[in-house]
Design a protein around this motif. Structure first.
Motif, short mmCIF file in Angstrom:
data_model
loop_
_atom_site.label_atom_id
_atom_site.label_comp_id
_atom_site.label_asym_id
_atom_site.label_seq_id
_atom_site.Cartn_x
_atom_site.Cartn_y
_atom_site.Cartn_z
N ALA A 103 -15.03 25.52 22.46
CA ALA A 103 -14.88 26.78 24.13
C ALA A 103 -13.97 25.55 24.90
N PHE A 104 -13.29 26.60 25.76
CA PHE A 104 -12.66 25.93 26.56
C PHE A 104 -12.28 26.03 28.13
N SER A 105 -12.09 25.30 28.99
CA SER A 105 -12.10 24.86 30.43
C SER A 105 -10.84 24.67 30.63
N ASP A 106 -11.00 25.47 31.91
CA ASP A 106 -9.45 25.27 32.69
C ASP A 106 -10.12 25.61 34.41
N THR A 136 -3.75 18.24 39.79
CA THR A 136 -3.65 19.13 38.99
C THR A 136 -4.97 20.09 38.22
N PRO A 137 -4.74 20.91 37.80
CA PRO A 137 -6.01 21.89 36.92
C PRO A 137 -6.63 20.89 35.51
N GLY A 138 -7.71 20.48 35.52
CA GLY A 138 -8.63 19.67 34.69
C GLY A 138 -8.34 20.75 33.60
N ASP A 254 -6.12 18.97 27.78
CA ASP A 254 -5.91 17.64 27.58
C ASP A 254 -7.22 16.41 27.46
N PHE A 255 -8.22 17.01 27.32
CA PHE A 255 -9.38 16.09 27.23
C PHE A 255 -10.46 16.55 26.16
N ASP A 256 -11.23 16.00 25.47
CA ASP A 256 -12.08 16.50 24.46
C ASP A 256 -13.34 16.27 24.96
#
Length: 272
Positions: A103-106, A136-138, A254-256
């Protein structure tokens, strides 16, 4: 071997961070052979605890026992009081394992930075500082892993070692002793594995699931990926860890990040 233990207060842990924690909660951890056992997937703690209603994201739900792996995804159900009901025919120590897809998160910068700090995501913090993007957002993609130790029938010395075997999760907390057979010291050594290797500097939290507003203890794994916890003689318990690393070539990510947990409980303790 020197282990660093941290004591946490509720004021140091923000609710949005706690809401990331995830685990597999059987109605009980001790069950008779062939008896039905219901379980749910839960996320968050305290007043933020909730059902994780994303069974469609589960790519693995298996029973690991005596070198065998049995697919239990057919036991998943929609709605109702539990997420699945299963049975174990063989007496002994069974490990239920679960894995989700991505899933994805911002998150806004301040929330993401707080989350990375509390969870001890050293690679994330370093990467954002190095690239001067802490404001900046993660943006991350994340997946979840969970294990639960289920004692089926009477405990015997012959099957205790099943608790200490890794089941092959990307991020996995592996007890070095069976929590159901600890000595009088009640000390439980564990190690954390990431992509098949011992992981140093990972944050591992111990939480009492009957009073789960905050962890009761936190440990940082040493250079051998090890940590230790003192486990009470009763109750239901959660160990969980998070690890994240920079990822390249994935749009808007940007990150896993991987979340992993281990749950176990003692006779007489019921799920809340």
């Amino acid at each position: 071997m020197k282990l660093r233990l941290l004591i946490v207060s509720l004021g140091l842990v923000a609710a949005p961070v706690l809401a990331h924690d995830f685990w597999l909660q059987p109605l009980r951890f001790q069950v008779a052979p062939d008896a039905p056992l219901g379980a749910t997937f839960l996320v968050g703690h305290g007043t933020f605890r909730d059902r994780w209603n994303n069974n469609g994201r589960i790519v693995m739900l298996s029973d690991f026992f005596a070198g065998r792996r049995v697919d239990r995804r057919g036991d998943l159900r929609g709605g109702g009081q539990v997420d699945f009901v299963t049975r174990f025919a063989d007496p002994g120590l069974h490990v239920l394992g679960m894995q989700s897809n991505y899933a994805f998160s911002d998150l806004p910068a301040i929330r993401f930075n707080d989350y990375a700090k509390v969870e001890g995501l050293a690679l994330v913090i370093a990467a954002r500082e190095r690239s001067r993007t802490t404001g900046t957002p993660g943006r991350e993609r994340y997946s979840r892993r969970a294990k639960a130790l289920i004692q089926v029938g009477a405990q015997t010395a012959a099957n205790q070692h099943f608790a200490t075997r890794p089941i092959g999760l990307k991020l996995e907390i592996v007890p070095e002793r069976n929590p159901y057979a600890l000595d009088a010291s009640r000390m439980l050594p564990v190690h954390v594995i990431y992509n098949g290797r011992r992981l140093a500097n990972a944050t591992v939290k111990l939480t009492n699931l009957a009073d789960d507003a905050k962890p009761v203890a936190i440990a940082i794994t040493d250079r051998a990926g090890r940590a230790r916890f003192r486990i009470p003689v009763s109750g239901n318990w959660l160990l969980n860890s998070v690890w994240s690393e920079p990822v390249a070539g994935v749009p808007q990510v940007d990150f896993d990040t991987t979340f992993s947990s281990l749950t176990f409980g003692f006779p007489g303790a019921l799920a809340r």
